[in-house]
Design an enzyme around this catalytic site. Structure first.
Site, mmCIF file in Angstrom:
data_model
loop_
_atom_site.group_PDB
_atom_site.id
_atom_site.type_symbol
_atom_site.label_atom_id
_atom_site.label_comp_id
_atom_site.label_asym_id
_atom_site.label_seq_id
_atom_site.Cartn_x
_atom_site.Cartn_y
_atom_site.Cartn_z
ATOM 1 N N HIS A 444 24.303 -32.694 16.434
ATOM 2 C CA HIS A 444 23.272 -33.050 17.413
ATOM 3 C C HIS A 444 23.055 -34.562 17.450
ATOM 4 O O HIS A 444 23.091 -35.189 18.517
ATOM 5 C CB HIS A 444 21.965 -32.334 17.052
ATOM 6 C CG HIS A 444 20.823 -32.642 17.969
ATOM 7 N ND1 HIS A 444 20.423 -31.787 18.979
ATOM 8 C CD2 HIS A 444 19.983 -33.712 18.044
ATOM 9 C CE1 HIS A 444 19.400 -32.316 19.627
ATOM 10 N NE2 HIS A 444 19.109 -33.488 19.067
ATOM 11 N N GLU A 445 22.828 -35.143 16.280
ATOM 12 C CA GLU A 445 22.530 -36.577 16.239
ATOM 13 C C GLU A 445 23.739 -37.415 16.642
ATOM 14 O O GLU A 445 23.601 -38.469 17.260
ATOM 15 C CB GLU A 445 22.020 -36.983 14.858
ATOM 16 C CG GLU A 445 20.734 -36.284 14.426
ATOM 17 C CD GLU A 445 19.593 -36.397 15.427
ATOM 18 O OE1 GLU A 445 19.568 -37.358 16.219
ATOM 19 O OE2 GLU A 445 18.724 -35.501 15.445
ATOM 20 N N HIS A 448 23.807 -37.803 20.377
ATOM 21 C CA HIS A 448 22.985 -38.939 20.818
ATOM 22 C C HIS A 448 23.731 -40.253 20.605
ATOM 23 O O HIS A 448 23.756 -41.128 21.480
ATOM 24 C CB HIS A 448 21.685 -38.999 20.005
ATOM 25 C CG HIS A 448 20.628 -38.036 20.436
ATOM 26 N ND1 HIS A 448 20.176 -37.947 21.737
ATOM 27 C CD2 HIS A 448 19.902 -37.136 19.725
ATOM 28 C CE1 HIS A 448 19.227 -37.036 21.804
ATOM 29 N NE2 HIS A 448 19.043 -36.518 20.599
ATOM 30 N N HIS A 451 26.565 -40.957 23.009
ATOM 31 C CA HIS A 451 26.018 -41.288 24.327
ATOM 32 C C HIS A 451 25.700 -42.777 24.393
ATOM 33 O O HIS A 451 25.875 -43.425 25.435
ATOM 34 C CB HIS A 451 24.760 -40.458 24.584
ATOM 35 C CG HIS A 451 24.291 -40.456 26.006
ATOM 36 N ND1 HIS A 451 23.038 -40.045 26.375
ATOM 37 C CD2 HIS A 451 24.915 -40.818 27.161
ATOM 38 C CE1 HIS A 451 22.909 -40.154 27.689
ATOM 39 N NE2 HIS A 451 24.031 -40.617 28.185
#
Length: 653
Positions: A444-445, A448, A451
């Site tokens: 998940h991290e 980020h 991105h």
């Protein structure tokens, strides 16, 4: 090429910041003195000034989160007022506002779409900052912004202090006999020649007991301590709510929820509320069925009234019975270094990026630093801090430091970011062994981070995660999460740290099947939080009214109401000390995008490089340079559907 992480002059932060802010003010005055302002001679250097200031500030805020101390707290208290005053001054500067509007008006036809996006975002944000208001209203906004910054920091510090204050010492082995060996070793200590076990409210320790603790009264003890942390935050909440409403109304909005949506993809309060209730109504019936399964299992132990502090314990038993999921069996296969290296291998296979470890300076010896090569070209740097520490705030997050852009001298700035988690720490002779949930968090991290780090946008204000609508910023992180449940991806790193044996197909299949275990309960819980957050900002609630609102939402949609002493709101840092006020719904809003995007891979295969590179091109590399709904359409050639999320979560067929 990259700036070193350096806080050697932490004690001097206030003086250094004052100097930098004054230099920035002088530089802005110089820009405003330019007679014929253009995008290149005004907006380019103006953006760079903001970036340089952010590059100085980010480590100061970051160190307070990862190495919290009396000194870092003192630095926060000193610098927050300075930043708040500066940012409010800037956001209300009519000369900058007029200059940007003039450039937009005079040069729009000669600018590219990304430059126009920068200008339009800035015009909007200056309006939201108070430009165009009377002087007395501007002054009041300054006071409000300063106070809100202080309150947000105090909320977070109260929570950290309360988390660190609690210890539960267990002496009877019967009360810890079901706790996994690796968790038990971390809790174990010797006192007076007797083995004892210490549990805290740090997340790995708290989860160990609430999930595996055999003693029901001890489970309630640690649950109660966790859910009653920082009662002093109630006064802070009251003041935050009052100030945010006042600020919104000064700016011409009916309430803070309406103000919040001005920078988001959702168009109206009604659209958000309807979206959340649609999810709740589709999941509620199945959530009650899922909870009833847990209650039936608890009855075997003579528990006729299931409580919140029972749910994790009996859910884990049920999960093991259904899928034979034994976390202790899996953890040796998820050794931290093995997971990282296999994860990097996967990212290389699909996105053509390579991670090369470097010995760059960081804030702790456990932090790993990597340079990222995109198509064999050095393009970014990432700091990865995975293990829990007492001086580290709980949770997991990505923090952007530098942003990718091309400066006014045509030089490229490379991006950097931090990933911070709170995984089980390694000790002498004991490596850091992760739960599969930890693996999901890491994916998940990293979503980020990529991105931000893979951006190709040349304007800093819309590069990486900058300028991305808040209710879509979770899209890339949730999208990458899905791959942490894929068999072929897991086989890249799920290897026993001692025997090097790869996790079997059967064991992986159990993880995949267990993914949707209690998915309806989980969705209902997230909707509960999101509705509470959004409704809380639709009108002013004070004191007991805050709890009454939460209770009313729970009465309406929750499958199980927690005990009356549960004060969830006192620890809801996402909305009171994070950026999610009237925006917690964003997690589910963005998850619709991520689920639909992942469906494209399910229809082909997870290593579909052509599809992955298209995702990289349209989503990861474009940052905030276009609205996410446009970028999603360019990637998928269709509109996203709520049903994709509900199907992946096995809530509908």
């Amino acid at each position: 090429m990259f700036q070193d992480f350096n806080i050697d002059k932490l004690e001097q932060s206030k003086e250094l910041l004052e100097k930098k802010l004054n230099e920035s003010r002088e530089a802005i005055d110089a820009l405003l003195s330019i007679k014929n302002k253009t995008y290149d001679n005004f907006l380019k250097p103006y953006q760079e000034l903001a970036e340089k200031l952010n590059e100085f500030l980010t480590p100061l805020f970051h160190i307070d989160s990862v190495k919290n101390s009396k000194l870092t707290q003192k630095v926060q208290e000193e610098i927050i007022p300075l930043i708040s005053i500066y940012e409010t001054e800037l956001s209300q500067n009519e000369n900058i506002y007029r200059s940007i509007k003039d450039i937009h008006s005079n040069y729009k036809s000669s600018l590219n779409d990304i430059q126009i996006k920068v200008l339009e975002n800035e015009i909007r944000d200056f309006k939201l900052g108070g430009c165009g208001l009377e002087e007395n209203e501007k002054n009041r906004l300054k006071e409000i912004n300063l106070r809100l910054s202080t309150l947000s920091n105090k909320f977070s510090q109260n929570l950290l202090d309360a988390t660190n204050e609690f210890e539960m010492i267990v002496e009877d082995f019967e009360d810890v006999k079901e706790i996994p060996k690796s968790d038990l070793e971390l809790a174990m200590f010797e006192e007076e020649r007797k083995t004892k076990y210490k549990f805290t409210l740090q997340m790995p320790s708290y989860l160990a007991y609430i999930t595996y603790g055999s003693n029901r009264s001890l489970r309630e003890n640690i649950y109660k301590a966790y859910t009653t942390r920082a009662p002093e935050n109630q006064k802070i909440i009251d003041e935050i709510l009052e100030l945010k409403l006042e600020r919104s109304q000064i700016l011409g909005f009916k309430n803070y929820a309406q103000y919040s949506l001005a920078t988001k993809m959702a168009n109206s309060e009604e659209e958000v509320i309807n979206f959340l209730y649609e999810l709740a109504h589709k999941a509620k019936e199945k959530a009650f069925i899922e909870l009833d399964e847990v209650a039936q299992l608890a009855k075997d132990d003579g528990i006729t009234q299931l409580q919140s502090y029972d749910v994790s314990y009996y859910s884990e038993k049920l999960k093991k019975a259904k899928y034979d999921i034994d976390q202790e069996y899996y953890r040796p296969y998820f050794e931290q270094d093995s997971v990282l290296n296999g994860f990097f291998d996967f990212l290389n296979k699909v996105f053509d990026i390579k991670f090369k470890q470097t010995n760059a300076k960081a804030w702790d010896e456990k932090v790993k630093v990597y340079d990222i090569y995109d198509d064999n070209t050095l393009s970014a740097r990432i700091y990865i801090d995975l293990e829990s520490r007492k001086d580290k705030r709980g949770g997991a997050w990505m923090n952007n430091w530098h942003t990718h852009y091309v400066n006014q001298h045509n030089q490229k700035q490379l991006p950097t970011a931090y990933i911070v988690c709170n995984f089980p720490p390694s000790k002498e002779g004991t490596p850091s062994l992760l739960r599969h949930d930890d693996v999901v968090t890491l994916f998940h991290e990293m979503g980020h981070a990529l991105h931000h780090l893979l951006s190709k946008v040349e304007e800093p204000f819309v590069s990486g995660i900058s300028g991305v609508a808040w209710d879509t910023v979770e899209f890339p992180s949730q999208f990458l999460e899905y791959f942490s449940y894929d068999k072929d991806v897991l086989k890249l790193f799920a290897k026993h740290y001692e025997t090097k044996e790869v996790l079997s197909d059967e064991a992986i299949e159990r993880i995949i099947k267990a993914r949707n275990f209690q998915s309806s309960l989980a969705l209902i819980r997230q909707v509960e939080f999101a509705l509470f957050d959004f409704k809380l900002y639709q009108k002013l609630y004070k004191g007991d009214e805050v709890q009454a609102l939460l209770d009313s939402i729970r009465d309406e949609i929750a499958a199980l109401k927690p005990p009356a002493y549960n004060k969830f709101q006192h620890g809801f840092s996402h909305i009171f000390s994070g950026g999610y006020s009237a925006g917690y719904y964003s997690y589910k809003w963005a998850e619709v995008l991520s689920a639909d995007a992942y469906y494209e891979f399910l229809n082909t295969n997870v290593f579909n490089k052509e599809l992955a590179l298209r995702y990289k091109k349209f989503i990861l590399q474009m940052g905030g340079s276009k609205d996410m709904n446009e970028l999603f359409y360019e990637f998928a050639h269709k509109e996203p559907s709520v049903d994709a999320l509900l199907k992946i979560d096995d809530i509908i067929s």
